[in-house]
Scaffold this motif. Sequence first.
Motif, PDB file in Angstrom:
ATOM      1  N   ARG A 216       0.822  -1.205   0.000  1.00 35.28           N
ATOM      2  CA  ARG A 216       0.000   0.000   0.000  1.00 35.28           C
ATOM      3  C   ARG A 216       0.866   1.269   0.000  1.00 35.28           C
ATOM      4  N   SER A 217       2.007   1.206   0.674  1.00 37.33           N
ATOM      5  CA  SER A 217       2.850   2.413   0.821  1.00 37.33           C
ATOM      6  C   SER A 217       3.960   2.502  -0.226  1.00 37.33           C
ATOM      7  N   TYR A 218       4.031   1.540  -1.136  1.00 33.76           N
ATOM      8  CA  TYR A 218       5.155   1.548  -2.087  1.00 33.76           C
ATOM      9  C   TYR A 218       5.039   2.722  -3.058  1.00 33.76           C
ATOM     10  N   ARG A 219       6.179   3.432  -3.187  1.00 41.31           N
ATOM     11  CA  ARG A 219       6.297   4.541  -4.149  1.00 41.31           C
ATOM     12  C   ARG A 219       7.657   4.403  -4.859  1.00 41.31           C
ATOM     13  N   PRO A 220       7.688   4.267  -6.167  1.00 44.53           N
ATOM     14  CA  PRO A 220       8.988   4.189  -6.872  1.00 44.53           C
ATOM     15  C   PRO A 220       9.811   5.472  -6.653  1.00 44.53           C
ATOM     16  N   GLU A 221      11.099   5.283  -6.413  1.00 42.50           N
ATOM     17  CA  GLU A 221      12.002   6.416  -6.194  1.00 42.50           C
ATOM     18  C   GLU A 221      13.256   6.250  -7.066  1.00 42.50           C
ATOM     19  N   TRP A 222      13.790   7.379  -7.513  1.00 45.21           N
ATOM     20  CA  TRP A 222      14.991   7.370  -8.345  1.00 45.21           C
ATOM     21  C   TRP A 222      16.131   8.027  -7.581  1.00 45.21           C
ATOM     22  N   HIS A 223      17.189   7.181  -7.299  1.00 45.78           N
ATOM     23  CA  HIS A 223      18.330   7.692  -6.531  1.00 45.78           C
ATOM     24  C   HIS A 223      19.619   7.135  -7.123  1.00 45.78           C
ATOM     25  N   ASP A 224      20.745   7.770  -6.739  1.00 52.02           N
ATOM     26  CA  ASP A 224      22.034   7.288  -7.211  1.00 52.02           C
ATOM     27  C   ASP A 224      22.573   6.224  -6.266  1.00 52.02           C
ATOM     28  N   GLN A 225      23.784   5.697  -6.592  1.00 54.21           N
ATOM     29  CA  GLN A 225      24.358   4.608  -5.802  1.00 54.21           C
ATOM     30  C   GLN A 225      24.645   5.033  -4.368  1.00 54.21           C
ATOM     31  N   GLY A 226      25.152   6.218  -4.180  1.00 53.21           N
ATOM     32  CA  GLY A 226      25.484   6.677  -2.843  1.00 53.21           C
ATOM     33  C   GLY A 226      24.254   6.706  -1.940  1.00 53.21           C
ATOM     34  N   TRP A 227      23.151   7.162  -2.472  1.00 48.21           N
ATOM     35  CA  TRP A 227      21.928   7.230  -1.652  1.00 48.21           C
ATOM     36  C   TRP A 227      21.527   5.839  -1.190  1.00 48.21           C
ATOM     37  N   TYR A 228      21.543   4.864  -2.088  1.00 49.25           N
ATOM     38  CA  TYR A 228      21.138   3.500  -1.711  1.00 49.25           C
ATOM     39  C   TYR A 228      22.131   2.892  -0.725  1.00 49.25           C
ATOM     40  N   GLY A 241      18.789  -6.147 -13.202  1.00 45.79           N
ATOM     41  CA  GLY A 241      18.514  -4.878 -12.523  1.00 45.79           C
ATOM     42  C   GLY A 241      18.989  -4.936 -11.088  1.00 45.79           C
ATOM     43  N   TYR A 242      19.213  -3.750 -10.486  1.00 46.18           N
ATOM     44  CA  TYR A 242      19.669  -3.684  -9.110  1.00 46.18           C
ATOM     45  C   TYR A 242      18.467  -3.629  -8.155  1.00 46.18           C
ATOM     46  N   TYR A 243      18.644  -4.403  -7.057  1.00 46.76           N
ATOM     47  CA  TYR A 243      17.616  -4.458  -6.012  1.00 46.76           C
ATOM     48  C   TYR A 243      18.267  -4.156  -4.671  1.00 46.76           C
ATOM     49  N   TYR A 244      17.520  -3.567  -3.776  1.00 50.98           N
ATOM     50  CA  TYR A 244      18.001  -3.368  -2.412  1.00 50.98           C
ATOM     51  C   TYR A 244      17.107  -4.156  -1.434  1.00 50.98           C
ATOM     52  N   TRP A 245      17.744  -4.601  -0.355  1.00 52.68           N
ATOM     53  CA  TRP A 245      17.080  -5.446   0.645  1.00 52.68           C
ATOM     54  C   TRP A 245      16.633  -4.601   1.830  1.00 52.68           C
ATOM     55  N   ASN A 246      15.386  -4.816   2.285  1.00 57.38           N
ATOM     56  CA  ASN A 246      14.886  -4.062   3.428  1.00 57.38           C
ATOM     57  C   ASN A 246      13.800  -4.874   4.149  1.00 57.38           C
ATOM     58  N   ASN A 247      14.161  -5.422   5.322  1.00 54.39           N
ATOM     59  CA  ASN A 247      13.214  -6.052   6.239  1.00 54.39           C
ATOM     60  C   ASN A 247      12.349  -7.137   5.579  1.00 54.39           C
ATOM     61  N   GLY A 248      13.016  -8.084   4.903  1.00 55.14           N
ATOM     62  CA  GLY A 248      12.316  -9.234   4.317  1.00 55.14           C
ATOM     63  C   GLY A 248      11.882  -9.059   2.879  1.00 55.14           C
ATOM     64  N   TYR A 249      12.042  -7.854   2.317  1.00 57.34           N
ATOM     65  CA  TYR A 249      11.589  -7.567   0.951  1.00 57.34           C
ATOM     66  C   TYR A 249      12.758  -7.047   0.109  1.00 57.34           C
ATOM     67  N   TRP A 250      12.689  -7.346  -1.190  1.00 61.63           N
ATOM     68  CA  TRP A 250      13.583  -6.771  -2.184  1.00 61.63           C
ATOM     69  C   TRP A 250      12.788  -5.768  -3.011  1.00 61.63           C
ATOM     70  N   TYR A 251      13.410  -4.580  -3.234  1.00 64.49           N
ATOM     71  CA  TYR A 251      12.755  -3.504  -3.990  1.00 64.49           C
ATOM     72  C   TYR A 251      13.642  -3.115  -5.179  1.00 64.49           C
ATOM     73  N   PRO A 252      13.042  -2.703  -6.289  1.00 60.42           N
ATOM     74  CA  PRO A 252      13.861  -2.207  -7.414  1.00 60.42           C
ATOM     75  C   PRO A 252      14.632  -0.931  -7.004  1.00 60.42           C
ATOM     76  N   ALA A 253      15.923  -0.902  -7.287  1.00 61.95           N
ATOM     77  CA  ALA A 253      16.751   0.272  -6.973  1.00 61.95           C
ATOM     78  C   ALA A 253      16.827   1.152  -8.220  1.00 61.95           C
ATOM     79  N   TRP A 254      15.710   1.862  -8.459  1.00 59.24           N
ATOM     80  CA  TRP A 254      15.645   2.715  -9.643  1.00 59.24           C
ATOM     81  C   TRP A 254      16.727   3.818  -9.570  1.00 59.24           C
ATOM     82  N   GLY A 255      17.529   3.905 -10.685  1.00 57.89           N
ATOM     83  CA  GLY A 255      18.557   4.929 -10.785  1.00 57.89           C
ATOM     84  C   GLY A 255      19.917   4.491 -10.287  1.00 57.89           C
ATOM     85  N   TYR A 256      20.039   3.315  -9.729  1.00 58.08           N
ATOM     86  CA  TYR A 256      21.322   2.860  -9.209  1.00 58.08           C
ATOM     87  C   TYR A 256      22.343   2.748 -10.326  1.00 58.08           C
TER      88      TYR A 256
END
Length: 337
Positions: A216-228, A241-256
């Motif tokens: 429900r709260s997912y919002r795509p975000e575009w960030h660089d490597q340093g931010w992630y 594609g690059y993914y980041y791990w957060n509390n049991g879930y993998w999310y697309p790392a848009w802009g990495y």
Amino acid sequence: MKTFTSLLIGCSLALAGIALAQQPEESPGKKKKQGAEQTQPAQPKPKASVAKPHATAVREHAARNEPGTMNEPAATKGRKGRASQESASPAGTENTGQAAGSATPSAEQPKKGMKGRAATRASATPAATAAAAARATPGAAASAAPSVSATGQQRGQANAAAAKKPAPQQVQQIKAQHANFRAQPKPQQVPAVTYNQNYRIQGSDQWQGPQYEVFRSYRPEWHDQGWYRSRYNRVELIGGGYYYWNNGYWYPAWGYDSGAQYYAYDGPIYVGHRAEPPDRVIADVQAELQQMGYYKGEVDGLLGPMTREALTAYQADQGLATTAAIDEPTLDSLGMS
């Protein structure tokens, strides 16, 4: 001498006439009636208060439909008729309700027979009653059949889905087969999604429960490597594609990395707290859904349209929210969490 004789005769006739004159005269009708009674013998008049045995026996025989001779009283005929039936059939039949071995029927036996017949009719089974009703009204049975058939079909589908579920040993075998699995991009077969800042997962606002909050709260975000890297300790290249791990879930790392932006699905992918790579978990789910008959495609580790369609069908059969994604309730239901 002649004169004396004539006088004597005349006196005699006079005396006779006087005697006849003194007697009361009878009416001609009475004389006729007396004459008729003399010519015909007198017959006794029937008394209304006395019932004829013959007529009584005939009426009782017709009313009770019991065997017997017409010249006997009704009570005698009923006893003899039942005695003859008992001698020809086994004692204690259901139609009479009499106890076995009764040699001399009593006066209460006709009532017992009627009670026995009533009890026999009352003791008819529900199945027999339903069958008789169905024969009498075939449409009623036909109208009731669809609802029962539909209910049985739904239960059969639910049981079939539960029966198709792989055993824990099979799940472990599937996981062992994909221990070193690596997904590869297939843009021709599974087109990639594009970044959209305003994208929201469709229908997620109706998924109730804390386990669906990340959708429900997912919002795509575009960030660089340093931010992630400053926020998440695991960022990996998985399936193009690059993914980041957060509390049991993998999310697309848009802009990495602008050169590695291949994502078959834009949204969280639940894999449990062991932080297994998402492509490996997707391959496990595909293989299990394939064995259960939901997934007909290739085990490629990509959460493409065919995999999401199979997930939707499985979730619907299991009574889960149809997220078309790998979420916590779905992975728990598959025994892979």
